[in-house]
Design an enzyme around this catalytic site. Sequence first.
Site, short mmCIF file in Angstrom:
data_model
loop_
_atom_site.label_atom_id
_atom_site.label_comp_id
_atom_site.label_asym_id
_atom_site.label_seq_id
_atom_site.Cartn_x
_atom_site.Cartn_y
_atom_site.Cartn_z
N GLU A 89 14.89 -35.25 -24.97
CA GLU A 89 14.85 -34.29 -24.08
C GLU A 89 14.03 -34.69 -23.76
O GLU A 89 12.37 -35.09 -24.47
CB GLU A 89 15.12 -33.31 -23.99
N GLU A 107 12.19 -26.76 -11.47
CA GLU A 107 12.65 -25.44 -12.28
C GLU A 107 11.80 -24.64 -12.17
O GLU A 107 10.42 -24.76 -11.72
CB GLU A 107 13.00 -26.46 -13.63
#
Length: 228
Positions: A118, A212
Amino acid sequence: MVFFTSVFAAVLAALCAFAVPAGTTDLSNSTRTRTPISEGMHDGFFYSWWTDGGASATYTNGPKGQFSVTWDNGGSLLGGKGWKPGSRTRVLAYTGTFNSTGDSYLAVHGWTQNPLVEYYIVEHFGGPSNPFIGAINKGSITVDGSMYDMGVRTRVNQISIDGPGSTFQQFWSVRRSKRSSGTVDLRAHFRAWEGAGMRLGAGHYYQVLVCEGWFSSGSCNMTVSDVN
């Protein structure tokens, strides 16, 4: 989000599989205070949206690469637009506004497989949580008009796009000079990571410019495009 985002992607994929076939939820001009979890294609771009329901959060798809997110009073959320699959050679451009009173990122977010990794290229962050804190320092790279700090974390027994119980690494580039418009040369970051021993997987899952936030309030209105 250092500790939660890998969970987000997997839960998002699972919930979408049961609730809504990818691409069938129209999030254009949404006025609901809690936009439902969804991912798919919209006006030529891949989009991904997740929230834990704790915040009053709205995600809206605009034309082409445009999207907006607003959130307030707690909870966790992650949403944006980009491409699926990702690319090792993409140069992307983005422009817009990003405002937050607390913990949040504006970043390029993606996954690779074989091996599972990731990654984040953080362009702006709000609040005290510099995502580089706690990562193993892998040096720095100067690209796109600023120095980025590179770091890596290992996540053990976590949920990922491959399912629960996954062990994988998170790769980070964090821009020292915050901004909300510019270009990101992903190829340059990937080469620098590999030079520092941070090897991405062979297969790219997605590549998305995301806003985010967690336990904060904020808003962003961004448009992303592929310079190539």
